[in-house]
Structure formats: structure tokens, C-alpha cells
Design a protein around this motif. Structure first.
Motif, mmCIF file in Angstrom:
data_model
loop_
_atom_site.group_PDB
_atom_site.id
_atom_site.type_symbol
_atom_site.label_atom_id
_atom_site.label_comp_id
_atom_site.label_asym_id
_atom_site.label_seq_id
_atom_site.Cartn_x
_atom_site.Cartn_y
_atom_site.Cartn_z
ATOM 1 N N ARG A 69 3.394 3.728 6.462
ATOM 2 C CA ARG A 69 2.755 4.266 5.258
ATOM 3 C C ARG A 69 3.083 5.724 5.072
ATOM 4 N N ILE A 98 -9.207 7.423 -3.738
ATOM 5 C CA ILE A 98 -9.142 8.819 -4.198
ATOM 6 C C ILE A 98 -7.774 9.099 -4.808
ATOM 7 N N LEU A 99 -6.749 8.564 -4.162
ATOM 8 C CA LEU A 99 -5.383 8.801 -4.635
ATOM 9 C C LEU A 99 -5.189 8.253 -6.042
ATOM 10 N N THR A 100 -5.784 7.054 -6.306
ATOM 11 C CA THR A 100 -5.599 6.480 -7.642
ATOM 12 C C THR A 100 -6.617 7.023 -8.633
ATOM 13 N N GLY A 101 -7.504 7.890 -8.151
ATOM 14 C CA GLY A 101 -8.416 8.558 -9.078
ATOM 15 C C GLY A 101 -9.719 7.814 -9.321
ATOM 16 N N ARG A 149 -2.172 16.096 -7.222
ATOM 17 C CA ARG A 149 -1.861 14.824 -6.569
ATOM 18 C C ARG A 149 -0.926 15.037 -5.392
ATOM 19 N N ASN A 205 -1.575 16.041 2.298
ATOM 20 C CA ASN A 205 -2.661 16.012 3.278
ATOM 21 C C ASN A 205 -2.835 14.624 3.872
ATOM 22 N N LEU A 206 -2.693 13.621 3.008
ATOM 23 C CA LEU A 206 -2.835 12.237 3.437
ATOM 24 C C LEU A 206 -1.784 11.893 4.476
ATOM 25 N N GLU A 223 -8.676 4.429 5.234
ATOM 26 C CA GLU A 223 -7.476 4.121 4.450
ATOM 27 C C GLU A 223 -7.840 3.682 3.043
ATOM 28 N N PHE A 254 2.156 7.818 -8.503
ATOM 29 C CA PHE A 254 1.277 8.494 -7.550
ATOM 30 C C PHE A 254 0.983 7.710 -6.286
ATOM 31 N N ASN A 255 1.245 6.396 -6.294
ATOM 32 C CA ASN A 255 1.054 5.682 -5.026
ATOM 33 C C ASN A 255 2.237 4.759 -4.786
ATOM 34 N N LEU A 311 -2.336 10.611 8.181
ATOM 35 C CA LEU A 311 -1.776 9.343 8.649
ATOM 36 C C LEU A 311 -1.023 9.545 9.946
ATOM 37 N N HIS A 327 -10.941 18.867 -1.250
ATOM 38 C CA HIS A 327 -9.979 18.037 -0.529
ATOM 39 C C HIS A 327 -9.817 18.456 0.929
ATOM 40 N N ASN A 367 -9.165 6.566 1.043
ATOM 41 C CA ASN A 367 -8.054 7.439 0.626
ATOM 42 C C ASN A 367 -7.329 6.883 -0.585
ATOM 43 N N ASN A 368 -7.084 5.549 -0.538
ATOM 44 C CA ASN A 368 -6.385 4.884 -1.634
ATOM 45 C C ASN A 368 -7.104 5.075 -2.956
ATOM 46 N N PHE A 375 -2.756 16.393 -2.408
ATOM 47 C CA PHE A 375 -3.565 15.345 -1.778
ATOM 48 C C PHE A 375 -2.673 14.431 -0.951
ATOM 49 N N SER A 418 -0.574 3.434 -9.799
ATOM 50 C CA SER A 418 -1.153 4.647 -10.364
ATOM 51 C C SER A 418 -0.023 5.560 -10.787
#
Lengths: 144, 594
Positions: free
Chosen positions: B57, A101-104, B535, B541-542, A95, B468-469, B546, A73, A98-99, B538, B474
Motif C-alpha cells: 500500500r 479521511i483520504l476520500t473526504g 491531499r 503522512n499516511l 487503515e 486521490f486514492n 504505513l 492532521h 485513513n481511507n 495527508f 476519489s
């Protein structure tokens, strides 16, 4: 949900932690399970990863194929920061990656990174054409 | 007041360029102050709105990060709760084990359901002749009555006045005097025939006879003898006692003499010819109250409650020994006589113990009592109700087996009986450990209810949903479990439960199951926690990226971007980024594609 894969003669495919090489005939195989699957043409090796976007692809690929994605990461983020700083128009693409990766869903992330590589290629070709086009200010490409 | 200044074209031009310079300067100063090239939508609409959306975001993700952080804390609370619960459950286990090693209270173990149902009476004495009466009759002499015999020829030599006295048993002693004349009243005789007449009058004519020069007075039964005397008796008179083979029976108080006769047996007179008649004679004798005779197919069987002796010619001819018969050397028990075979008693898992019945083995109550006393592991004896009674001394079961005839004869049933344990005195150590155990269970209940964070208790059945999002597509739901004492399968023990090791053993196995359950849960929550943490990292970091992206939208020029990318490409080749990337790739299976 099984994946149907058709292999050309001699083609290689990565399944989990193994590499399967096809025989001299076309083969059709069915793969089930959660193991990472990558065809030979989709695999990026370190020596071919010579541009920023390709390096990002390699980082995402490492996340996809390794058991523990966490060590990759940090590297991924530093590469992403570099490319966004250099070319902010790449941000929407990043973007999306990233999305995923975030949702797997790392397979989709790889696909998205491929698009990024294509976009980068355009930009690089554009730059290589030389200073004559700079006068127009915007260039012949619009940022998506 | 309106301005009266009139501006020339030249002055106006200068003024305009000054104004635009001023506004440019203001713009540049603004930019320098904020460090951003794009400060408002007017500068560069596209980039401005992209930057806005990036910042939005970032703040959405920040909010998300908070909730992920909460989830993480909830999981940590559950994890800590599990550690404490495990410690408490382990304490409970050690208390239970301690109780099982403490001294037991005192119990009575009742095995009376296995008792026999056949009464075993007292031992009597029984002796059976080895020969039949008929077979030894040839060696016996028939009884004969007593006689008094007077030599007739000697009477002439008596002088007048000399006397002869004859007494039968304890009857009147009759005195006969030699005289000159016969006188019946004075019992005076002159010769043998007159004496004979006098004797006939006193002793019965049929009992007096003369033969071979002797006058014989015969007795009338087989037990009375004559006594003779008188001054003229010496050398003239002799007596013969009652004769014939006899059988004497002595029960310690009375002696009965029974005589063998060749014919005319009479029970009242104590005479017999056959074994059956002997039995009747015994029944009419002085020992009839204690000894009974039985005709056992011609042999003579004598039964008595106490010791007796057998004597006489008939006695020895029949094979009876001269020494006394008693319950030791001639014991007989109606319940035990005739039992043949084995009785086996097995206590718990010990070796089987056998009591064998047969000729000379355990046929008397005395012998059986001794054999039963030798049985180990369980108390067995002929009890107050005269049956075989069992008294347990431990919690071991008793298994009865054996020959069917023996079991029926003793009223026993083959099978295994477990004793009914009754607690007499409880062990106070065990009881106090039991209350400690129950107290621990209450602590476990309290702990399980307490392990919540932010209102969610994963140890009391609540579920945790981690998103998670930002749009919630998720997510992961972590299911909670109820881990109070009943959820763990442990229940408070009722009175005197810990007095029994069997109960304690089953409590210990439920505790082991509970510990294994806790371990499984701990590892589940542990892996959930790792996922959430990954998670979270991550996302952090995101957010940073951003924010960097939003701040650094400096270029609107794709040509510039292209040039920047080329420069980056070269820079990366020399940087540590590229080195670590290839290092990581080398370790992967990618090297197979080399």
C-alpha cells in the motif's frame, strides 16, 4: 441529500459552528447542506477523551467540525502511530479510518473510529483481568 | 564414502539440541540484522502478510503521490502563466490609454446631410407707402400742361419790327413780328387776333385760346415747357411751367417724373390717378428697367434690385422718405420674408442657440448671414448653393429644432445629425502605439500556448484529472480555459482603429473584462492548488505511517497489546499530544458542550 434528525426533549445537536438545543418536546428536523452535523451522543469532549482510541476520535472530530482540517492532521498521525505501535492489531481499523479521511468522508471516519474505541475497550478489559490468562499465549481474543 | 560414525542415543540427543540451538541462533541473528521480528511467512503468517500489504500500500500511495505532485506542478505552471498574462494585459491597457491621450489626427466632419433645401436669393429693395393713393388724392393737384400767355392789350403798344418768340420745348422757335400788315408767311401781325391765328397755325388751333384779355398757348403734354423771348416780349408775355403733383423716381442713372392727373391717365405720358395706373406709368418710364411698382391694395409698393430715391409731392404725401432706399434700410428677401418664429441649433451637449425670425429680425439675407456667423460650435452660413449649409468642427452632433414654418421656409428638417468623420491625416503616434498593442496580443497568444506542464496546458483548454486514492474512486477534475488573446476577448486592431477615441474606449473595456477574467481564473486555480496540496500532505503522512506500521509489527499477543495500550494511555496524559489536543478542542465549538 437532506438529513432527517429526530431530537429528544432537551437534546443538543451541533450544526456547523452552532449548537442547537431542543425544546421540551420531541422534534423532527430536516438538515440540508455540507455543514458538519453531530448529535450530542456522538460528541467527544476533551475531558472524556482519556484513552488513545478516544483521543483519535477527538482528533477526527476536530477535522470534521473545523473549517481547515490541515492543522489537525499532524496530531492525528502522531496519535495513530502511537496506537499502532502499541497494538498492531488495531491497524486494519486505522487503515479504514485513513481511507475515509483520504476520500473526504469524515462522518464515516468517525463511525469507524467508534468501532476502534469499542475494540480498544475489549483489549483494555482483557489486560486488566490480570496475568493468569497470559500463560495461554494468545488470550481469549483473536485479532480481527 | 559413507560415514562410518555410529552415534549413541546420548550423542544423538546432544547433536539434535545443538542443531536446534544453532537454527534458533541463526534465526535470532537474522532478526537482529533486519530489526524485524517477522522476517518470512513462516515466522508469523498473519503479521507477515499484513506487513506485506502495508508495504504494498505504501508503494501504491507513493506512485499516487508522484502523480499528485505532477498535478501540483501543472497547477503551478498555470498560476505562473496567469501572472505573466496579467502583466501583459495590463501593459496592453496602458498602451491603449496612452494612445487615447495622444493628439488626434485631423478630421473633416461632414454635416451636409442637415443642410437646408430652400434657396435664399439676394436681397432686393422694397418700400411700401404708408398711405393709399386714394386717401391722399385730396392733397394732390392734378397735372396741367405748360402755357405761354400774351397780354393782348399790350400788343397795341408795340412798334413795328418788335418781335415775340415762342418755343415749345426744343421745337422750332417761332418769331412773330409786329408790322403794318398781316403776313402769314413772314409771321407779321397787326393785332391780337392775327397773332392768335399765327399761333394757332404753329401750335395747333385747339391749343390757342383767348380769354380775359390774354392769348394763351397751351402745351400738349405734361413735361414740355414754353420758352418766350423777343424784343417786344418784356412785360407782355409770361409762361407757366407744367404743373401738378409729381412723383419722382431716381435709380441712380435715370430720373422719372410721373404726374398725378384727375382724369385721363396714360402710362405712356407718365400720368396716373390710381395706384395701378402709377404702376403702369412706372413700367413705361425711364426707370422701368430697375424699379417696379405694384398696387398693394391701394398702397404703392416699389421694388428694385438696387437703391433708389423717391421724391415729389406725391412721394411725400404717400409717406415715402426723401432719403434713398437701399438693401440696408429697406431690404427684402423673398425666401425670408414672412418667416416668424425661432430656429434653435444645439451642438453636442452645449446650450441651444436660437435665431429668431420676425418683423425686423433676420428677414434679409444680410441679417441672417450675420446671425448665422454668431453660432458657436458649428459652421453655418448661406453657402454657394444659396442654402443654409453646416460645416462640422468637431465630432459633436447637431440638433435642429424650431417653429415648423421657419423650418419649412428654410428647407430644414428637425432632428439630430451626427457628423460623418473622415480622417485626413492620421496621427503617427497613435498608429505606432496601435502596432505595439497588436504585437502584445501575439505575445499573449504565445504565452498561453506555452504554459503547459507534462503536456497539459490549463491555460489552453486542457483538463487536469487528479486522483486521490489508489483505486481512483476519489478524484477531482480541474477544467482548463482558453486564455489566448481571442479567449480573453481581445482582437488585433485594424488600420487606423486607434485614431478614434471611441474605438480605444471599447478596447479598454474589453481589456478590463479580460483582467477580471484572469483574476477569477487565478483564484480558482489557487484554491484547486490548495486542495491538491492538502491531499498531498495527508498522503505523505499516511505513507510514513504505513511504513512505520509495516516495520513495527512486533507483537502477536493481544494481552501484550492491552498492556501496551494502558501504558500508552498514561503516557499520553502526560505528553504534549494531550495538551495540544485540548488546546485545539478548546478553540472549536466543542467548548459549548463543555
Amino acid at each position: 441529500m437532506a438529513l432527517k434528525v429526530e431530537l429528544k426533549p432537551g437534546e443538543r445537536i451541533l450544526v456547523g459552528e452552532a449548537v442547537i438545543t431542543n425544546s421540551e418536546q420531541r422534534t423532527r428536523i430536516l438538515i440540508e447542506g455540507a455543514a458538519p452535523i453531530l448529535r450530542e451522543k456522538d460528541i467527544m469532549t476533551p475531558d472524556r477523551a482519556d484513552t488513545p482510541a478516544k483521543r483519535i476520535y477527538l482528533a477526527v472530530q476536530l477535522m470534521y467540525t473545523s473549517r481547515d482540517a490541515k492543522p489537525h492532521h499532524e496530531l492525528y498521525f502522531s496519535l495513530v502511530r502511537d496506537i499502532v505501535q502499541a497494538a498492531p492489531s488495531t491497524w486494519p481499523s486505522v487503515e479504514l479510518i485513513n481511507n475515509h479521511i483520504l476520500t473526504g468522508d469524515l462522518y464515516k471516519a468517525l463511525k469507524e473510529t467508534k468501532k476502534l474505541i469499542a475494540y480498544e475497550e475489549e483489549l483494555l478489559r482483557n489486560a486488566a483481568r490480570g496475568p493468569s490468562l497470559r500463560k495461554s499465549g494468545k488470550g481469549d481474543l483473536q485479532s480481527p | 564414502m559413507a560415514s562410518n560414525i555410529t552415534l549413541s542415543a546420548g550423542v544423538r540427543q546432544n547433536l539434535l539440541s545443538l542443531q536446534s540451538t544453532a537454527s534458533l541462533m541463526a534465526l535470532t541473528q537474522n532478526r537482529l540484522a533486519t530489526g524485524k521480528k517477522v522476517n518470512s511467512a513462516l515466522d508469523n503468517p498473519g503479521n507477515f502478510f499484513t506487513s506485506q500489504s502495508l508495504s504494498n500500500r505504501a508503494s501504491d500511495l507513493n506512485a499516487l503521490l508522484d502523480s499528485i505532485g505532477q498535478a501540483q506542478k501543472t497547477l503551478e505552471a498555470a498560476d505562473q502563466g496567469l501572472t505573466s498574462l496579467t502583466k501583459l494585459v495590463e501593459s496592453a491597457k496602458s498602451i491603449a490609454k496612452q494612445a487615447s491621450q495622444a493628439a488626434l489626427g485631423s478630421f473633416t466632419y461632414d454635416l451636409s446631410t442637415a443642410n437646408g433645401t430652400a434657396a435664399i436669393g439676394v436681397d432686393t429693395v422694397r418700400s411700401t407707402s404708408t398711405a393709399t393713393l386714394a386717401s391722399v388724392a385730396g392733397t394732390l393737384t392734378g397735372a396741367a400742361a405748360a402755357t405761354a400767355r400774351i397780354t393782348e392789350g399790350s400788343l397795341a403798344g408795340l412798334t413795328n419790327g418788335q418781335t415775340i418768340t415762342v418755343q415749345y420745348g426744343s421745337g422750332t422757335t417761332q418769331t412773330y413780328t409786329k408790322g403794318a400788315t398781316f403776313n402769314a408767311g413772314t409771321r407779321t401781325f397787326t393785332d391780337a387776333s392775327e397773332l392768335q391765328t399765327l399761333l394757332g397755325t404753329d401750335f395747333g388751333g385747339g391749343n390757342v385760346s383767348s380769354a380775359g384779355g390774354f392769348t394763351t398757348v397751351r402745351g400738349t403734354d405734361f413735361s414740355t415747357n414754353f420758352t418766350v423771348g423777343g424784343t417786344g416780349a418784356a412785360g407782355q408775355v409770361d409762361v407757366d411751367a407744367v404743373g401738378g403733383s409729381t412723383l419722382t423716381l431716381n435709380d441712380g442713372t435715370n430720373t422719372a417724373t410721373l404726374r398725378y392727373v384727375t382724369s385721363g391717365a396714360s402710362a405712356a405720358a407718365g400720368t396716373f390717378t390710381t395706384a395701378a395706373q402709377l404702376a403702369s406709368a412706372i413700367a413705361s418710364s425711364s426707370v422701368s428697367g430697375s424699379i417696379t411698382g405694384v398696387d398693394a391694395s391701394g398702397s404703392v409698393q416699389l421694388n428694385s434690385a438696387a437703391a433708389f430715391t423717391v421724391g415729389g409731392t406725391v412721394g411725400s404725401a404717400l409717406g415715402f422718405s426723401g432719403s434713398a432706399y437701399n438693401t440696408t434700410n429697406a431690404g427684402y428677401n423673398a425666401a425670408l420674408n414672412g418667416l416668424t418664429g425661432a430656429l434653435t441649433l444645439t451642438v453636442g451637449s452645449a446650450a441651444a442657440q436660437t435665431i429668431t425670425f420676425g418683423a425686423g429680425q433676420n428677414r434679409t439675407r444680410a441679417a441672417l448671414t450675420t446671425s448665422l456667423a454668431g453660432i458657436a460650435g458649428v459652421g453655418v452660413a448661406i453657402n454657394g448653393s444659396n442654402v443654409i449649409g453646416f460645416t462640422g468642427s468637431s465630432s459633436d452632433s447637431l440638433t435642429i429644432a424650431g417653429a415648423s414654418g421657419v423650418l419649412t421656409g428654410l428647407g430644414l428638417t428637425a432632428g439630430t445629425t451626427a457628423p460623418t468623420s473622415t480622417l485626413n491625416t492620421a496621427s503617427s503616434t497613435r498608429n505606432s502605439l496601435q502596432s505595439d498593442f497588436n504585437a502584445l496580443l501575439s505575445q499573449i497568444d504565445a504565452l498561453a500556448k506555452d504554459a503547459s506542464y507534462n503536456g497539459i496546458n490549463l491555460l489552453y483548454g486542457d483538463n487536469l484529472k487528479v486522483v486521490f486514492n489508489e483505486n481512483g474512486t476519489s478524484s477531482q477534475t480541474i477544467s482548463g480555459v482558453k486564455l489566448d488573446s481571442s479567449g480573453l476577448g481581445l482582437s488585433a486592431q485594424a488600420s487606423n482603429a486607434f485614431q478614434s477615441n471611441t474605438t480605444i474606449d471599447s478596447v479598454v473595456s474589453s481589456i478590463d473584462a479580460a483582467l477580471s477574467n484572469l483574476r477569477t481564473q487565478a483564484s480558482k486555480f489557487g484554491s484547486n492548488l490548495t486542495t491538491v496540496q492538502t491531499r498531498q500532505d495527508f498522503t505523505k503522512n499516511l505513507i510514513t505511517t504505513l511504513q512505520t506500521g509495516a516495520d513495527n509489527l512486533v507483537l502477536a499477543d493481544t494481552n501484550e497489546e492491552g498492556a501496551n495500550l494502558l501504558a500508552l494511555q498514561t503516557r499520553q496524559q502526560l505528553s504534549s499530544t494531550a495538551l495540544s489536543l485540548s488546546a485545539q478542542a478548546d478553540q472549536a465549538v466543542l467548548r459549548l458542550f463543555g
